[in-house]
Enzyme design. Structure first.
Site, PDB file in Angstrom:
ATOM      1  N   GLY A  17      -2.916  -3.201   3.658  1.00 57.12           N
ATOM      2  CA  GLY A  17      -2.488  -3.603   2.319  1.00 57.12           C
ATOM      3  C   GLY A  17      -2.860  -5.026   1.921  1.00 57.12           C
ATOM      4  O   GLY A  17      -2.214  -5.607   1.052  1.00 57.12           O
ATOM      5  N   MET A  95      -7.828   6.151   2.033  1.00 55.06           N
ATOM      6  CA  MET A  95      -8.865   6.803   2.843  1.00 55.06           C
ATOM      7  C   MET A  95      -9.250   8.208   2.421  1.00 55.06           C
ATOM      8  O   MET A  95     -10.139   8.806   3.013  1.00 55.06           O
ATOM      9  CB  MET A  95      -8.350   6.949   4.273  1.00 55.06           C
ATOM     10  N   ASN A 110     -11.522   1.867  -7.805  1.00 55.33           N
ATOM     11  CA  ASN A 110     -11.544   1.704  -6.353  1.00 55.33           C
ATOM     12  C   ASN A 110     -12.364   0.467  -6.020  1.00 55.33           C
ATOM     13  O   ASN A 110     -13.289   0.117  -6.753  1.00 55.33           O
ATOM     14  CB  ASN A 110     -12.195   2.935  -5.706  1.00 55.33           C
ATOM     15  N   HIS A 112     -14.752  -0.973  -2.933  1.00 57.12           N
ATOM     16  CA  HIS A 112     -15.447  -0.514  -1.724  1.00 57.12           C
ATOM     17  C   HIS A 112     -16.143  -1.711  -1.071  1.00 57.12           C
ATOM     18  O   HIS A 112     -16.782  -2.507  -1.771  1.00 57.12           O
ATOM     19  CB  HIS A 112     -16.463   0.580  -2.084  1.00 57.12           C
ATOM     20  N   ASP A 153     -16.892   7.687  -3.701  1.00 55.70           N
ATOM     21  CA  ASP A 153     -17.591   6.442  -4.061  1.00 55.70           C
ATOM     22  C   ASP A 153     -18.751   6.670  -5.036  1.00 55.70           C
ATOM     23  O   ASP A 153     -19.730   5.928  -5.012  1.00 55.70           O
ATOM     24  CB  ASP A 153     -18.135   5.728  -2.809  1.00 55.70           C
ATOM     25  N   GLN A 179     -14.301  -9.187   2.143  1.00 54.19           N
ATOM     26  CA  GLN A 179     -12.966  -9.083   1.522  1.00 54.19           C
ATOM     27  C   GLN A 179     -12.699 -10.244   0.573  1.00 54.19           C
ATOM     28  O   GLN A 179     -12.001 -10.083  -0.429  1.00 54.19           O
ATOM     29  CB  GLN A 179     -11.888  -8.951   2.597  1.00 54.19           C
ATOM     30  N   GLU A 182     -14.173  -9.080  -2.494  1.00 54.26           N
ATOM     31  CA  GLU A 182     -13.292  -8.065  -3.106  1.00 54.26           C
ATOM     32  C   GLU A 182     -12.140  -8.733  -3.853  1.00 54.26           C
ATOM     33  O   GLU A 182     -11.748  -8.285  -4.935  1.00 54.26           O
ATOM     34  CB  GLU A 182     -12.694  -7.153  -2.029  1.00 54.26           C
TER      35      GLU A 182
HETATM   36  C1  GAR Z   1     -10.753  -2.966   2.012  1.00 57.22           C
HETATM   37  O1  GAR Z   1     -11.763  -3.755   2.543  1.00 57.22           O
HETATM   38  C2  GAR Z   1     -11.347  -1.948   1.069  1.00 57.22           C
HETATM   39  O2  GAR Z   1     -12.485  -2.387   0.436  1.00 57.22           O
HETATM   40  C3  GAR Z   1     -11.688  -0.830   1.993  1.00 57.22           C
HETATM   41  O3  GAR Z   1     -10.653  -0.785   2.926  1.00 57.22           O
HETATM   42  C4  GAR Z   1     -10.118  -2.096   3.097  1.00 57.22           C
HETATM   43  C5  GAR Z   1      -8.620  -1.984   2.962  1.00 57.22           C
HETATM   44  O4  GAR Z   1      -7.977  -3.058   3.508  1.00 57.22           O
HETATM   45  N1  GAR Z   1     -11.826   0.360   1.246  1.00 57.22           N
HETATM   46  C6  GAR Z   1     -12.704   1.304   1.555  1.00 57.22           C
HETATM   47  O5  GAR Z   1     -13.395   1.263   2.542  1.00 57.22           O
HETATM   48  C7  GAR Z   1     -12.756   2.462   0.560  1.00 57.22           C
HETATM   49  N2  GAR Z   1     -13.864   3.311   0.848  1.00 57.22           N
HETATM   50  P1  GAR Z   1      -6.414  -3.261   3.268  1.00 57.22           P
HETATM   51  O6  GAR Z   1      -5.694  -2.011   3.757  1.00 57.22           O
HETATM   52  O7  GAR Z   1      -6.053  -4.453   4.074  1.00 57.22           O
HETATM   53  O8  GAR Z   1      -6.217  -3.472   1.803  1.00 57.22           O
END
Ligand code: GAR
Length: 217
Positions: A17, A95, A110, A112, A153, A179, A182
């Site tokens: 999270g 997921m 979303n 990614h 995606d 991240q 992101e």
């Molecule tokens: C994030 O880096 C997000 O981009 C990725 O999972 C991580 C979640 O981290 N999402 C994907 O890979 C979607 N295909 P978090 O649980 O710490 O937020």
């Protein structure tokens, strides 16, 4: 005219999270016009649930392993989303496929951890993505925010930010820089949505200025 009311958002997650935390922090700093009205997790033990509760956000888990089929799992997710009638649904490290009704078309985002269409699709999430990036040897990766459609995606891309891959990167060091990207582009995409500046034209998302007319007017 654009709305001054915060967007009512539901966040779906599966893991630690940190993406949710960033959205909460941005909201609390007044940098992102959202109100997170419900957090939904696919795992009972996801730390994201703790983060939500700490900020008094109602949080609920539908443990994927408790369901025989994805369809029944998705039905419960959709019901939990419908109950709170959000303006926007935000996937934050979720997921699984999530498929609500067509009324949410253009209202699910979303993030990614790669430059879609590279290193994405079924099974490509979290650390698997960064491992694949390093194994392939690309020099540039990054982060993508996109609208969600029927596939993994595959929806129209809203924003992307490139991140350089270093020779001595590990999946962990690379993930940390991706991240950070992101954390910049997810709130920015939400701000653009809130300002009614995103126009979907087929596969393309155009950022318009001035904003589109408010469809409710
Ligand atoms: C994030 O880096 C997000 O981009 C990725 O999972 C991580 C979640 O981290 N999402 C994907 O890979 C979607 N295909 P978090 O649980 O710490 O937020």
């Amino acid at each position: 005219m654009t709305s001054t009311k915060p967007l009512r958002c539901v966040v779906l997650l599966s893991g630690s999270g940190t993406t949710l935390q960033n959205l909460i922090d941005q909201q609390e700093l007044g940098q992102c016009p959202i109100e997170i009205v419900r957090v939904i997790s696919s795992h009972k033990e996801a730390f994201g649930l703790e983060r939500a509760r700490k900020h008094n956000i109602p949080a609920v888990a539908f443990h994927r392993k408790d369901y025989d089929t994805w369809e029944t799992f998705n039905e419960d997710l959709v019901r939990a989303v419908d109950e709170v009638k959000p303006d926007l649904i935000l996937l934050a490290g979720f997921m699984f496929l999530f498929r609500p009704g067509p009324e949410y078309h253009g209202r699910i985002m979303n993030v990614h951890p790669a430059l879609i269409p590279a290193f994405c699709g079924k099974g490509m999430y979290g650390h698997h993505v960064h491992e694949a990036v390093l194994a392939y040897g690309v020099k540039i990766t990054g982060a993508t925010v996109h609208f969600v459609d029927e596939g993994y995606d595959t929806g129209p891309i809203i924003l992307q930010k490139a991140v350089e891959v270093y020779d001595d990167d590990t999946p962990e060091t690379l993930a940390a820089r991706v991240q950070a990207a992101e954390r910049e582009i997810y709130p920015e995409a939400i701000r653009l949505f809130a300002a009614n500046r995103l126009r979907i034209e087929g596969r393309r998302v155009k950022i318009v200025d001035p904003p589109l007319l408010d469809p409710s007017m």
